[in-house]
Design an enzyme around this catalytic site. Structure first.
Site, PDB file in Angstrom:
ATOM      1  N   GLU A 221       0.838  -1.198   0.000  1.00 45.28           N
ATOM      2  CA  GLU A 221       0.000   0.000   0.000  1.00 45.28           C
ATOM      3  C   GLU A 221       0.874   1.249   0.000  1.00 45.28           C
ATOM      4  OE1 GLU A 221      -2.348   1.580  -1.296  1.00 45.28           O
ATOM      5  OE2 GLU A 221      -3.926   0.375  -0.369  1.00 45.28           O
ATOM      6  N   ASP A 296      -7.378  -0.331  -3.626  1.00 46.58           N
ATOM      7  CA  ASP A 296      -8.427   0.693  -3.675  1.00 46.58           C
ATOM      8  C   ASP A 296      -9.218   0.624  -4.983  1.00 46.58           C
ATOM      9  OD1 ASP A 296      -6.343   1.482  -5.248  1.00 46.58           O
ATOM     10  OD2 ASP A 296      -6.317   3.563  -4.560  1.00 46.58           O
TER      11      ASP A 296
END
Length: 500
Positions: A221, A296
């Site tokens: 991430e 995401d």
């Protein structure tokens, strides 16, 4: 003594291969004390005793679905069942079952009718392969395809975890993000350490990379990490084989390792082993599972990545190097190979026919009066010169033998190459740059028809005709020939019988 030593080594290699073939990767992980918590494949069972469904296909003709299992326990996918069910219609892969038996880890496509979102299911028949000589199908993911599971029993927080996948160095791009592994449950970018997934792409997130990839990296991430920092890891190497083993392991607090290999042969290369990047200690994994996209994605936007998935697993704990090596031996023993004959065999002669509706009588051709390459109409009534100009001899790729180069049939020693993104016909000057510019990697046509020819040194660009001129082009960009309009059709070619 030397002949005896050679004999011993041959017997030892044979014994290792036999032992690897008698187990599945998840049997090996369990024996090493790091059991699989999720196991996915469209090609084979990952446990020697597994006899359930591998994946589900849905046909367009009547929206009926069918599970595709294995031919026998621990064996290869029943491709014949898919072929029968999908005859005369289009099928998509709507889910990939978790072979550990956890329904919460079955991957569904991220779109309407799947897990919700903007993506669609991947076409089921794009890439046939063979595993141990038996036919199977890959999960061939294009931009706009991806899969997700909420996760059950997958490591969370700072718990240690390992993962591997078999992917392809022949079908990649730099879109975000072709991942497999641990992801956010809420489809949002929730900060450093919320993901722990393998990434395989040509993306160089922080810059400073060496070469053009593709590389095995870690998506933790907020960045793709080639090593333990935002600085490019000089130990990284491109994995360009058609079948690639990609591995990642992370103890959640202090250490991670990245490995890669040719999945058909050879030992693992340790690309990185060391501390976690700053800001990622401890990890904050959430335990969802992602395939073919980033954490995401893809509730309101479409996934931008491309890649191929044959098999993969996630494990509880930090696997030993010996376990990693045994899993790689099992993968090599499985015998992955391309499943269909290709027209791009070195020495073959062919013509490349456009498939866009405007131009189906046009072929990629050069003009012997200059070095320009374009498309033009060629028919049975065309001159012998026009026919010869549209005929190419396939050569082993000048920069990579897994790909090809195209020599003009009527201009020996002159090759199709790109320069400033436009295609030309030039004699080889023997340089590394020329070899790379003249090397292209065939893969299934991006429109679903024929073949697309990916540039070796610009992996996001493909041979395209635009306003009759030939370029290498990406699907969107600043150049006119990168237009998204008709990009899939313009980059798809039929390997037609040679005109000369």
């Amino acid at each position: 003594m030397v002949p005896a030593l050679h004999t011993f080594r041959r017997l030892r290699r044979g014994l290792i291969s036999s032992l690897a073939a008698a187990q599945g990767p998840c049997d090996i992980y369990a024996a090493g004390g790091t059991p699989c918590v999720a196991a996915h494949s469209t090609t084979r069972a990952l446990f020697v005793s597994y006899n359930g469904p591998l994946y589900q296909v849905r046909r367009a003709s009547d929206s009926t679905s069918r599970n595709i299992g294995v031919r026998s326990a621990g064996g290869v996918a029943d491709a014949a069942a898919q072929d029968s069910f999908c005859a005369n219609t289009v099928c998509t892969i709507t889910r990939v079952y978790d072979q550990t038996g956890s329904s919460g880890n079955t991957l569904l496509y991220q779109g309407p009718g799947g897990t919700g979102g903007a993506d669609t299911a991947a076409t089921a028949t794009t890439e046939p392969v063979t595993v141990g000589g038996q036919k199977a199908y890959a999960l061939y993911i294009n931009p706009g395809n991806s899969y997700f599971a909420n996760g059950s029993g997958v490591p969370t927080g700072s718990s240690p975890e390992g993962a591997y996948m078999i992917t392809s160095g022949s079908h990649v791009n730099n879109g975000c993000c072709f991942d497999y592994g641990n992801s956010e449950t809420d489809h949002h970018a929730d900060g450093n350490g919320a993901m722990d997934a393998i990434n395989f792409s040509t993306s160089c997130w922080f810059g400073g990379c060496s070469g053009t990839g593709p590389w095995v990296q870690a998506d933790l991430e907020n960045g793709l990490f080639s090593g333990g920092s935002t600085t490019w890891n000089p130990g990284q190497v491109a994995e360009t084989s058609h079948f690639v083993t990609a591995m990642l392991k992370n103890n959640g607090t202090t250490q991670m390792a990245i490995k890669g290999a040719n999945a058909q042969l050879g030992s693992l290369t340790q690309l990185y082993s060391g501390s976690l990047p700053s800001g990622y200690n401890p990890m904050h994994k959430q335990g969802a599972i992602i395939l073919g996209s980033g954490g995401d994605c893809c509730q309101t936007n479409k996934n931008a990545s491309a890649g191929t998935f044959y098999e993969g697993a996630m494990v509880k704990g930090y696997p030993s190097d010996a376990t990693d090596a045994a899993v790689q031996a099992n993968i090599a023993a499985a015998g992955y190979a391309s499943g269909t004959a290709t027209p791009f065999t070195p020495g073959a002669r062919l013509s490349l026919q456009a498939t866009t509706a405007c131009c189906t009588t046009d072929y990629l051709r050069h003009d012997t009066s200059d070095d320009k390459v374009a498309i033009g109409a060629v028919t049975t009534g065309s001159s012998s010169t026009d026919k010869a100009d549209a005929t190419w001899i396939v050569r082993s790729g000048l920069a990579n033998s897994n790909c090809v180069s195209f020599e003009a049939a009527n201009a020996p020693g002159r090759y199709l190459r790109h320069y400033a993104f436009e295609l030309h016909l030039n004699p080889s000057d023997g340089t590394t740059r020329f070899a790379a510019d003249a090397t292209f990697c065939p893969q299934p046509g991006s429109s679903g028809t024929g073949y697309s020819l990916r540039s070796f040194n610009y992996p996001a660009k493909y041979i395209r005709h635009y306003a009759s001129t030939a370029y290498i082009a990406s699907n969107g960009g600043t150049n006119a020939w990168d237009s998204t309009s008709l990009w899939h059709e313009d980059t798809s070619w039929l390997a037609a019988a040679p005109w000369n």
